[in-house]
Scaffold this motif. Structure first.
Motif, PDB file in Angstrom:
ATOM      1  N   GLU A   1       0.824  -1.195   0.000  1.00 15.97           N
ATOM      2  CA  GLU A   1       0.000   0.000   0.000  1.00 15.97           C
ATOM      3  C   GLU A   1       0.862   1.250   0.000  1.00 15.97           C
ATOM      4  O   GLU A   1       0.473   2.281  -0.548  1.00 15.97           O
ATOM      5  CB  GLU A   1      -0.915  -0.029   1.231  1.00 15.97           C
ATOM      6  CG  GLU A   1      -2.028   0.983   1.206  1.00 15.97           C
ATOM      7  CD  GLU A   1      -2.378   1.441   2.586  1.00 15.97           C
ATOM      8  OE1 GLU A   1      -1.555   1.253   3.482  1.00 15.97           O
ATOM      9  OE2 GLU A   1      -3.470   1.980   2.754  1.00 15.97           O
TER      10      GLU A   1
ATOM     11  N   ILE B   1       0.569   4.957  -1.792  1.00 20.46           N
ATOM     12  CA  ILE B   1       0.581   6.210  -1.045  1.00 20.46           C
ATOM     13  C   ILE B   1       1.645   7.155  -1.594  1.00 20.46           C
ATOM     14  O   ILE B   1       1.441   8.372  -1.667  1.00 20.46           O
ATOM     15  CB  ILE B   1       0.780   5.936   0.455  1.00 20.46           C
ATOM     16  CG1 ILE B   1      -0.401   5.150   1.001  1.00 20.46           C
ATOM     17  CG2 ILE B   1       0.961   7.209   1.231  1.00 20.46           C
ATOM     18  CD1 ILE B   1      -1.700   5.884   1.039  1.00 20.46           C
ATOM     19  N   TYR B   2       2.815   6.591  -2.009  1.00 22.56           N
ATOM     20  CA  TYR B   2       3.831   7.459  -2.612  1.00 22.56           C
ATOM     21  C   TYR B   2       3.265   8.133  -3.855  1.00 22.56           C
ATOM     22  O   TYR B   2       3.432   9.340  -4.060  1.00 22.56           O
ATOM     23  CB  TYR B   2       5.083   6.675  -3.023  1.00 22.56           C
ATOM     24  CG  TYR B   2       5.806   5.978  -1.914  1.00 22.56           C
ATOM     25  CD1 TYR B   2       5.718   6.432  -0.610  1.00 22.56           C
ATOM     26  CD2 TYR B   2       6.580   4.862  -2.163  1.00 22.56           C
ATOM     27  CE1 TYR B   2       6.367   5.784   0.398  1.00 22.56           C
ATOM     28  CE2 TYR B   2       7.241   4.208  -1.148  1.00 22.56           C
ATOM     29  CZ  TYR B   2       7.134   4.668   0.129  1.00 22.56           C
ATOM     30  OH  TYR B   2       7.771   4.024   1.121  1.00 22.56           O
TER      31      TYR B   2
ATOM     32  N   LEU C   1       0.201   8.706  -4.489  1.00 26.42           N
ATOM     33  CA  LEU C   1      -0.811   9.677  -4.066  1.00 26.42           C
ATOM     34  C   LEU C   1      -0.162  10.975  -3.608  1.00 26.42           C
ATOM     35  O   LEU C   1      -0.617  12.072  -3.967  1.00 26.42           O
ATOM     36  CB  LEU C   1      -1.645   9.067  -2.940  1.00 26.42           C
ATOM     37  CG  LEU C   1      -2.750   9.956  -2.420  1.00 26.42           C
ATOM     38  CD1 LEU C   1      -3.847  10.068  -3.448  1.00 26.42           C
ATOM     39  CD2 LEU C   1      -3.311   9.424  -1.132  1.00 26.42           C
ATOM     40  N   VAL C   2       0.924  10.847  -2.820  1.00 23.52           N
ATOM     41  CA  VAL C   2       1.603  12.051  -2.327  1.00 23.52           C
ATOM     42  C   VAL C   2       2.161  12.858  -3.499  1.00 23.52           C
ATOM     43  O   VAL C   2       2.023  14.085  -3.560  1.00 23.52           O
ATOM     44  CB  VAL C   2       2.711  11.673  -1.317  1.00 23.52           C
ATOM     45  CG1 VAL C   2       3.577  12.874  -0.991  1.00 23.52           C
ATOM     46  CG2 VAL C   2       2.122  11.119  -0.052  1.00 23.52           C
TER      47      VAL C   2
ATOM     48  N   LEU D   1      -0.672  14.587  -5.200  1.00 22.63           N
ATOM     49  CA  LEU D   1      -1.145  15.742  -4.428  1.00 22.63           C
ATOM     50  C   LEU D   1      -0.168  16.897  -4.546  1.00 22.63           C
ATOM     51  O   LEU D   1      -0.579  18.056  -4.644  1.00 22.63           O
ATOM     52  CB  LEU D   1      -1.328  15.351  -2.958  1.00 22.63           C
ATOM     53  CG  LEU D   1      -2.498  14.422  -2.656  1.00 22.63           C
ATOM     54  CD1 LEU D   1      -2.437  13.937  -1.224  1.00 22.63           C
ATOM     55  CD2 LEU D   1      -3.810  15.127  -2.904  1.00 22.63           C
TER      56      LEU D   1
ATOM     57  N   PHE E   1       1.754   9.999   6.720  1.00 20.30           N
ATOM     58  CA  PHE E   1       1.306  11.302   6.231  1.00 20.30           C
ATOM     59  C   PHE E   1       0.321  11.134   5.085  1.00 20.30           C
ATOM     60  O   PHE E   1      -0.754  11.743   5.078  1.00 20.30           O
ATOM     61  CB  PHE E   1       2.516  12.123   5.769  1.00 20.30           C
ATOM     62  CG  PHE E   1       2.157  13.324   4.941  1.00 20.30           C
ATOM     63  CD1 PHE E   1       1.594  14.430   5.535  1.00 20.30           C
ATOM     64  CD2 PHE E   1       2.361  13.327   3.573  1.00 20.30           C
ATOM     65  CE1 PHE E   1       1.248  15.531   4.777  1.00 20.30           C
ATOM     66  CE2 PHE E   1       2.024  14.415   2.812  1.00 20.30           C
ATOM     67  CZ  PHE E   1       1.455  15.522   3.408  1.00 20.30           C
ATOM     68  N   GLY E   2       0.665  10.275   4.111  1.00 14.76           N
ATOM     69  CA  GLY E   2      -0.195  10.085   2.946  1.00 14.76           C
ATOM     70  C   GLY E   2      -1.567   9.596   3.328  1.00 14.76           C
ATOM     71  O   GLY E   2      -2.575  10.108   2.851  1.00 14.76           O
ATOM     72  N   ASN E   3      -1.635   8.620   4.230  1.00 13.95           N
ATOM     73  CA  ASN E   3      -2.932   8.062   4.609  1.00 13.95           C
ATOM     74  C   ASN E   3      -3.802   9.101   5.296  1.00 13.95           C
ATOM     75  O   ASN E   3      -4.975   9.248   4.967  1.00 13.95           O
ATOM     76  CB  ASN E   3      -2.739   6.861   5.528  1.00 13.95           C
ATOM     77  CG  ASN E   3      -2.625   5.576   4.751  1.00 13.95           C
ATOM     78  OD1 ASN E   3      -3.576   5.153   4.122  1.00 13.95           O
ATOM     79  ND2 ASN E   3      -1.461   4.994   4.764  1.00 13.95           N
TER      80      ASN E   3
ATOM     81  N   PHE F   1      -3.449  12.469   5.379  1.00 15.44           N
ATOM     82  CA  PHE F   1      -3.765  13.631   4.543  1.00 15.44           C
ATOM     83  C   PHE F   1      -4.768  13.257   3.457  1.00 15.44           C
ATOM     84  O   PHE F   1      -5.718  14.010   3.190  1.00 15.44           O
ATOM     85  CB  PHE F   1      -2.478  14.184   3.923  1.00 15.44           C
ATOM     86  CG  PHE F   1      -2.691  15.424   3.123  1.00 15.44           C
ATOM     87  CD1 PHE F   1      -3.040  16.599   3.762  1.00 15.44           C
ATOM     88  CD2 PHE F   1      -2.573  15.422   1.756  1.00 15.44           C
ATOM     89  CE1 PHE F   1      -3.259  17.743   3.035  1.00 15.44           C
ATOM     90  CE2 PHE F   1      -2.792  16.558   1.018  1.00 15.44           C
ATOM     91  CZ  PHE F   1      -3.133  17.727   1.667  1.00 15.44           C
ATOM     92  N   ALA F   2      -4.581  12.058   2.850  1.00 20.47           N
ATOM     93  CA  ALA F   2      -5.540  11.613   1.838  1.00 20.47           C
ATOM     94  C   ALA F   2      -6.928  11.471   2.437  1.00 20.47           C
ATOM     95  O   ALA F   2      -7.927  11.794   1.796  1.00 20.47           O
ATOM     96  CB  ALA F   2      -5.084  10.288   1.244  1.00 20.47           C
TER      97      ALA F   2
END
Lengths: 75, 241
Positions: A59, A63-64, A66-67, A70, B185-187, B189-190
């Protein structure tokens, strides 16, 4: 194309590409874990903790992505 | 919609809204546990029972991973602190008012909304600090268990292969910091962005299931962070062939 449009397309493409691989990985891991639990139901709790750990690693890749998406979108 | 990747400074000071929520969370944990576990008795009261239940759950988890009660007791204080700090702060970030109470400020001739509170873990600084503590503790536990032979993992001239393995090990320690901090952070903030988007689409009822999801994600991320720390501590204290 102006810079805003490029940003939107790049953000969308990033999370799309970054979502595919972890989805496949998590699906494969969960399949194997279900099979293992089916074979040996007593080991379910042990398999579950290991499964959650392994899924967290896969996961993280999503998330990387996603970051990065963003950051492209908001900066 | 008002979404900012970085934590906002309050009234131009060094104080950010993530720091305020973090301090509030720390204070809450302190007061809660002082209240719940004050003057412990052999025959536990209801409040004391609750704290003992939490500690026992975490201790059982630690024992099941390390397979050694002594080691589990050594790692438990740090791991339990990670778990409790992260879960309380994740759930504090879901309270109504966090991200919605604030004031308007003018930056570069633009009117910006600055929230007074922001989930601490939705600020990369907090998660980076947690990750650094976790990875430093890994080195400390490894060095204190195996003494100088721990560093053989990183610097080893016995053969070219072990030398390059050492370089890879050093890189993987640095990668641990990045993956720990970005995962949390990603979780979080998302989750905030998701809730903001859903509330923007349909303000009534529709966000409710997503709050449930975020409660679950907050718990899972706290569990994952503490469990991964535990596994890394355990691996660092094991002898290598």
């Amino acid at each position: 194309m102006d810079i805003e449009a490029v940003k939107l397309i790049a953000a969308g493409a990033t999370i799309t590409a970054g979502g595919i691989a972890p989805a496949i990985a998590i699906g494969k891991m969960a399949t194997k874990a279900m099979e293992a639990i089916g074979r040996n139901p007593e080991a379910a709790s042990k398999i579950q903790t290991n499964l959650i750990l392994a899924i967290a690693f896969a996961e993280a890749i999503a998330i990387y992505a996603l970051v990065v998406a963003l950051i492209i979108k908001f900066i | 919609m008002n979404i900012s990747l970085a934590a906002e400074h309050i009234a131009g000071t060094a104080l950010t809204n993530a720091i305020i929520t973090g301090l509030a969370g720390s204070l809450l944990i302190l007061v809660l546990f002082l209240f719940l576990a004050r003057n412990p008795k052999t025959l536990p009261t209801k409040k004391q029972n609750f704290v003992e239940w939490i500690v026992e759950l975490l201790l059982n988890l630690a024992t099941s991973i390390t397979g050694d009660n002594q080691k589990a007791l050594k790692f438990l204080p740090l791991v339990a602190t990670f778990f409790i700090f992260i879960i309380i702060n994740n759930w504090l970030g879901l309270l109504p008012g966090v991200g919605s109470i604030g004031f308007h400020e003018v930056h570069n001739n633009k009117d910006v909304f600055v929230p007074l509170f922001r989930s601490t873990n939705a600020d990369l600084n907090t998660t980076l600090a947690l990750a650094l503590v976790s990875v430093s503790a890994t080195q400390y536990f490894g060095a204190s268990h195996l003494h100088l032979s721990y560093f053989k993992k990183f610097i080893n001239f016995s053969s070219p292969i072990t030398f390059f393995m050492g370089i890879l090990e050093i890189i993987s320690e640095i990668a641990k910091v990045i993956s720990f901090s970005f995962r949390l952070f990603g979780n979080v903030f998302a989750g905030e962005v998701l809730l903001a988007v859903i509330t923007g689409l349909a303000p009534f009822i529709a966000p409710a299931p997503f709050y449930g999801l975020e409660l679950f994600v907050g718990f899972i991320q706290a569990l994952v962070f503490s469990m991964l720390s535990l596994v890394f501590f355990h691996v660092a204290t094991q002898h290598h062939a």
